[in-house]
Motif scaffolding. Structure first.
Motif, PDB file in Angstrom:
ATOM      1  N   ILE A 533      -0.951  -8.582  -2.145  1.00 18.25           N
ATOM      2  CA  ILE A 533      -1.295  -8.951  -0.958  1.00 18.25           C
ATOM      3  C   ILE A 533      -1.579  -7.758  -0.089  1.00 18.25           C
ATOM      4  O   ILE A 533      -2.820  -7.289   0.392  1.00 18.25           O
ATOM      5  CB  ILE A 533      -1.561 -10.367  -0.762  1.00 18.25           C
ATOM      6  CG1 ILE A 533      -1.612 -11.181  -0.630  1.00 18.25           C
ATOM      7  CG2 ILE A 533      -2.057 -10.746   0.791  1.00 18.25           C
ATOM      8  CD1 ILE A 533      -0.912 -12.768  -0.610  1.00 18.25           C
ATOM      9  N   LEU A 534      -0.499  -7.581   0.198  1.00 18.29           N
ATOM     10  CA  LEU A 534      -0.867  -6.224   0.987  1.00 18.29           C
ATOM     11  C   LEU A 534      -1.288  -4.834   0.668  1.00 18.29           C
ATOM     12  O   LEU A 534      -1.896  -4.069   1.238  1.00 18.29           O
ATOM     13  CB  LEU A 534       0.963  -6.154   0.931  1.00 18.29           C
ATOM     14  CG  LEU A 534       1.018  -5.192   2.826  1.00 18.29           C
ATOM     15  CD1 LEU A 534       0.977  -5.787   3.815  1.00 18.29           C
ATOM     16  CD2 LEU A 534       2.533  -4.820   2.745  1.00 18.29           C
ATOM     17  N   ARG A 538      -4.270  -3.299   2.793  1.00 21.59           N
ATOM     18  CA  ARG A 538      -4.608  -1.604   2.638  1.00 21.59           C
ATOM     19  C   ARG A 538      -5.666  -1.241   1.557  1.00 21.59           C
ATOM     20  O   ARG A 538      -6.342   0.046   2.122  1.00 21.59           O
ATOM     21  CB  ARG A 538      -2.890  -1.136   1.883  1.00 21.59           C
ATOM     22  CG  ARG A 538      -2.206  -1.525   2.757  1.00 21.59           C
ATOM     23  CD  ARG A 538      -0.631  -0.583   2.614  1.00 21.59           C
ATOM     24  NE  ARG A 538       0.283  -1.585   3.630  1.00 21.59           N
ATOM     25  CZ  ARG A 538       1.831  -1.414   3.585  1.00 21.59           C
ATOM     26  NH1 ARG A 538       1.858  -1.769   2.119  1.00 21.59           N
ATOM     27  NH2 ARG A 538       2.409  -1.390   4.299  1.00 21.59           N
ATOM     28  N   ARG A 539      -6.138  -1.366   0.530  1.00 20.91           N
ATOM     29  CA  ARG A 539      -7.506  -0.500  -0.071  1.00 20.91           C
ATOM     30  C   ARG A 539      -8.672  -1.004   0.552  1.00 20.91           C
ATOM     31  O   ARG A 539      -9.132   0.063   0.733  1.00 20.91           O
ATOM     32  CB  ARG A 539      -7.055  -0.775  -1.999  1.00 20.91           C
ATOM     33  CG  ARG A 539      -5.885  -0.398  -2.611  1.00 20.91           C
ATOM     34  CD  ARG A 539      -6.061  -0.693  -3.652  1.00 20.91           C
ATOM     35  NE  ARG A 539      -4.698   0.255  -4.215  1.00 20.91           N
ATOM     36  CZ  ARG A 539      -4.728  -0.400  -5.920  1.00 20.91           C
ATOM     37  NH1 ARG A 539      -6.055  -1.023  -6.670  1.00 20.91           N
ATOM     38  NH2 ARG A 539      -3.350  -0.102  -6.350  1.00 20.91           N
ATOM     39  N   LEU A 540      -8.515  -2.199   0.760  1.00 20.14           N
ATOM     40  CA  LEU A 540     -10.119  -2.939   1.335  1.00 20.14           C
ATOM     41  C   LEU A 540     -10.605  -2.038   3.280  1.00 20.14           C
ATOM     42  O   LEU A 540     -11.007  -1.920   3.530  1.00 20.14           O
ATOM     43  CB  LEU A 540      -9.846  -3.810   1.662  1.00 20.14           C
ATOM     44  CG  LEU A 540     -10.195  -5.290   0.398  1.00 20.14           C
ATOM     45  CD1 LEU A 540      -9.828  -5.879  -0.350  1.00 20.14           C
ATOM     46  CD2 LEU A 540     -11.427  -4.736  -0.075  1.00 20.14           C
ATOM     47  N   VAL A 547     -11.610  -5.877   7.861  1.00 19.07           N
ATOM     48  CA  VAL A 547     -10.209  -5.897   6.977  1.00 19.07           C
ATOM     49  C   VAL A 547      -9.928  -5.940   8.633  1.00 19.07           C
ATOM     50  O   VAL A 547      -8.594  -6.148   9.259  1.00 19.07           O
ATOM     51  CB  VAL A 547      -9.913  -4.712   6.086  1.00 19.07           C
ATOM     52  CG1 VAL A 547      -8.149  -5.124   6.337  1.00 19.07           C
ATOM     53  CG2 VAL A 547     -10.252  -5.432   5.175  1.00 19.07           C
ATOM     54  N   LYS A 548     -10.781  -5.052   9.806  1.00 18.85           N
ATOM     55  CA  LYS A 548      -9.775  -4.725  10.973  1.00 18.85           C
ATOM     56  C   LYS A 548      -9.379  -6.014  11.705  1.00 18.85           C
ATOM     57  O   LYS A 548      -9.267  -5.500  12.708  1.00 18.85           O
ATOM     58  CB  LYS A 548     -11.031  -4.309  11.857  1.00 18.85           C
ATOM     59  CG  LYS A 548     -11.129  -2.325  11.116  1.00 18.85           C
ATOM     60  CD  LYS A 548     -11.931  -1.218  11.867  1.00 18.85           C
ATOM     61  CE  LYS A 548     -12.456  -0.035  11.295  1.00 18.85           C
ATOM     62  NZ  LYS A 548     -13.375   0.705  11.753  1.00 18.85           N
ATOM     63  N   ASP A 549     -10.308  -6.884  11.495  1.00 15.28           N
ATOM     64  CA  ASP A 549     -10.852  -8.377  12.313  1.00 15.28           C
ATOM     65  C   ASP A 549      -9.596  -9.037  11.709  1.00 15.28           C
ATOM     66  O   ASP A 549      -9.034 -10.415  12.454  1.00 15.28           O
ATOM     67  CB  ASP A 549     -11.934  -8.314  12.448  1.00 15.28           C
ATOM     68  CG  ASP A 549     -12.891  -7.736  13.852  1.00 15.28           C
ATOM     69  OD1 ASP A 549     -11.793  -7.159  14.500  1.00 15.28           O
ATOM     70  OD2 ASP A 549     -13.521  -7.518  13.207  1.00 15.28           O
ATOM     71  N   CYS A 550      -8.725  -8.817   9.927  1.00 17.44           N
ATOM     72  CA  CYS A 550      -7.758  -9.610   9.558  1.00 17.44           C
ATOM     73  C   CYS A 550      -6.764  -9.870   9.706  1.00 17.44           C
ATOM     74  O   CYS A 550      -6.388  -8.534   9.997  1.00 17.44           O
ATOM     75  CB  CYS A 550      -8.393  -9.513   8.159  1.00 17.44           C
ATOM     76  SG  CYS A 550      -7.008 -10.685   6.783  1.00 17.44           S
TER      77      CYS A 550
END
Length: 639
Positions: A533-534, A538-540, A547-550
């Motif tokens: 998951i990590l 990180r790739r996304l 992703v910035k708001d995840c």
């Protein structure tokens, strides 16, 4: 001055300890020491005599030695080895034998002369063992003794298979294994009942004769026994404590294995500290529990009498510290795990906006979601969030064979009842029944059996998620390839595992990701799934704006719980919500009563979960906070 400070920090430690950030760095350093020893002796025209260990601990060391051989020309032609132990009875070609282990992890990949390899013989008649063990000792002495002995440590404190009660001058001999040792080996043997009750092991006296001894330990699972071995009194109850008597020993640990040593766990007892917010919270909670007072009743005297005078002096008086930490703990508690809409969220663990969040719960096995965060799962759905659940693996190794036959019999009867041809089903069923009847411990199931076991877990997971309130199109089965071996030993993670995870994340675009953060076993499915998951996030993160708001939240509960000072969000459960969570867990009938891999905890999963959740609530209450029925705890991971 630095030396004095180090001595003060380690004054509870009775032997040398070196701590590395992680096991890989530690393993590389140990392998380098072994390589340097071999090369030094080769330069002198001498052979090297190594005492070698088995188990999960030295695997990374052996992998690095293989790399040094292949890429840097390290030769083992002049190396003589003696292994610590072997199960008895044990055939050398058995999957669980230490002959197989050593060949697979080291000997088959280097240029060692197999005539110079010595591993205790698990095939001997009982009456020959005593003479064999005596000869094993003589062989070690004949080649000049062990230059370096590599050790792991069992949770009973055993080194080799020298279990509690072993004498410090013991030699190579046949021993009876402790029940905990056999439980720890159960997964390798397909159940504790298949683990041999005895083993041949070098004695503590034999180990002591080595000119150097390195004991290695990784993971939090080993932290309690490491503390006893390093800081405890010498006792036959913990055989590793005898190593305190050696001038030639060093413990090599990763940070997790060292975490309960005084200098790491309660550093204020041995040195002045840099009082970060996190350390202050940990210390104040520790003090509250130590003196058995709620946080708001702690006094300056309590701080001064328990090694925390520096904190009281720098940040005091006590009441100021107390109220600050009390408020911080209070602010972790929320009944709104998805954030409370239209509320001031400056003191809340989750954001108020967006009011309706997309939440993606990753469950390593098909029941971790409801066992570990079932109450929060249900509450997120009840509060109107767009919740998805993703079952990362099929869990098809954790179903009893009897259940397979029972479900097949149901399928045959059902097809009979609707007039369908059952001849093919009956043929598959007979093949399954024959296979199961003659199945050997840890033998890989046929694909048909694995499929049925996977179907059982899948239908149970669907029932649990539906009970929590999800529609079927919000329930995802990933069947990550690393898991699908049919064995307890899994494949390495590949890009396919990560890409499948990335695809699901891109589909949902979650504001919240919940992932299992129970890493007690570094080789377990939980940590592997978390790392996938990590890496996917990180790739996304490099290309996807959402992703910035995840936010990534870690949960525990099936095996352990977070420490109070680690918790960032605690979701209280009412008595009714505890019962609803229990009902969700009950949907996983194949795991009820007695799961295939129960671990150390004999309690059923629903009992474990309820008692851990209740204990978390009680621990909060002891600090002087509100008295809830139960709590589920979460830690935010900043990726």
């Amino acid at each position: 001055m630095r030396r004095l400070n180090l001595l003060e920090e380690t004054r509870f430690e009775k032997l040398p300890v070196t701590v590395f950030p992680d096991q890989q760095k530690a393993a590389v350093r140990v392998a380098q020491r072994i390589a340097n020893l071999i090369r030094t002796k080769q330069d002198k025209g001498q052979h090297t005599v190594l005492g070698l260990a088995t188990g999960a601990t030295p695997v990374a060391v052996y992998a690095e030695l293989v790399r040094l051989h292949r890429e840097e020309g390290l030769s083992f032609r002049d190396v003589i080895t003696f292994n610590l132990d072997e199960y008895y009875p044990m055939q050398p070609d058995a999957a669980q034998s230490y002959v197989t282990f050593m060949n697979e992890n080291l000997f088959d990949h280097i240029d060692i002369d197999k005539e110079k390899v010595h591993i205790p013989d698990g095939t001997l008649p009982r009456e020959q063992i005593q003479a064999y063990c005596l000869n094993y000792e003589r062989k070690i002495e004949a080649v000049g003794g062990l230059d370096l002995q590599v050790l792991g440590i069992g949770r009973t404190g055993h080194i080799g298979f020298n279990e509690p009660g072993s004498a410090p001058n013991s030699g190579t001999r046949l021993v009876t294994l402790d029940d905990l040792t056999r439980r720890d080996a159960a997964r390798d043997f397909g159940g504790k009942g298949n683990v041999p009750t005895k083993a041949i092991t070098m004695g503590i006296g034999t180990i002591f004769k080595a000119r150097e001894i390195i004991l290695m330990a990784w993971s939090r699972k080993k932290a309690p026994i490491i503390k006893k071995a390093v800081e405890g009194d010498i006792s036959s109850e913990v055989p590793a404590t005898y190593l305190q008597l050696s001038d030639n020993v060093e413990f090599v640990l990763d940070e997790d294995a060292a975490s309960e040593l005084t200098r790491f766990n309660t550093p204020w007892l041995v040195k002045d500290c840099v009082w970060t917010e996190e350390l202050t919270r940990k210390a104040v909670i520790w003090l509250s529990n130590t003196v058995n007072k709620p946080i708001l009743k702690l006094t300056d005297e309590d701080y001064n009498n328990n090694g925390m005078a520096q904190l009281a002096t720098e940040s005091g008086p006590a009441y100021n510290i107390n109220i600050h930490i009390f408020n911080k703990m209070q602010h972790t508690i929320t009944g709104w795990p998805g954030g409370k809409p239209n509320a001031d969220d400056s003191q809340r663990p989750e954001r108020a906006e967006p009011a309706r969040k997309r939440a993606l719960i990753f469950s390593p096995h098909p029941d971790d979601d409801v066992i570990s965060m079932g109450g929060t799962f249900i509450r997120l759905v009840d509060q109107g969030h767009d919740v998805h659940v993703a079952y990362q693996t099929s869990g098809n190794t954790a179903v009893w064979d009897d259940d397979v036959l029972r479900y097949m019999e149901f399928a045959i009867d059902f097809n009979h009842s609707i007039g369908s041809d059952t001849s093919k089903l009956e043929g598959v069923y007979e093949n399954m029944r024959s296979f199961i009847q003659h199945k050997q411990p840890n033998q890989v199931d046929t694909q048909e059996i694995l499929n049925v076991k996977g179907f059982i877990r899948k239908t149970e997971a669907i029932a649990g998620a539906r009970y929590a309130g999800l529609e079927d199109n919000h329930i995802h089965f990933m069947a990550l390839p690393f898991y699908e071996t049919g064995k307890h030993k899994k494949n390495s993670v590949s890009d396919e595992d990560i890409e499948l995870t990335m695809a699901l994340l891109q589909q949902v675009k979650p504001h919240q990701v919940f992932a299992a953060g129970d890493f007690a076993d570094p080789h377990g499915t939980h940590i592997v799934c978390f790392r996938i998951i990590l890496e996917a996030l990180r790739r996304l993160q490099k290309t996807e704006e959402w992703v910035k708001d995840c936010w990534l939240w870690m949960y525990r509960g099936a095996w352990h719980e977070f420490e109070l000072h680690e918790i960032h969000m605690a979701v209280p459960l009412s008595p009714q919500e505890v019962l609803r969570k229990r009902e969700a867990i009950f949907k996983h009938q194949s795991q009820k009563d007695r799961p295939v891999f129960p671990g150390d905890d004999a309690r059923e999963f629903w009992v474990r979960a309820e008692e851990r959740n209740r204990e978390t609530a009680e621990n909060y209450h002891r600090l002087g906070l509100a008295d809830y029925e139960a709590m589920e705890a979460f830690v935010r991971y900043h990726f």
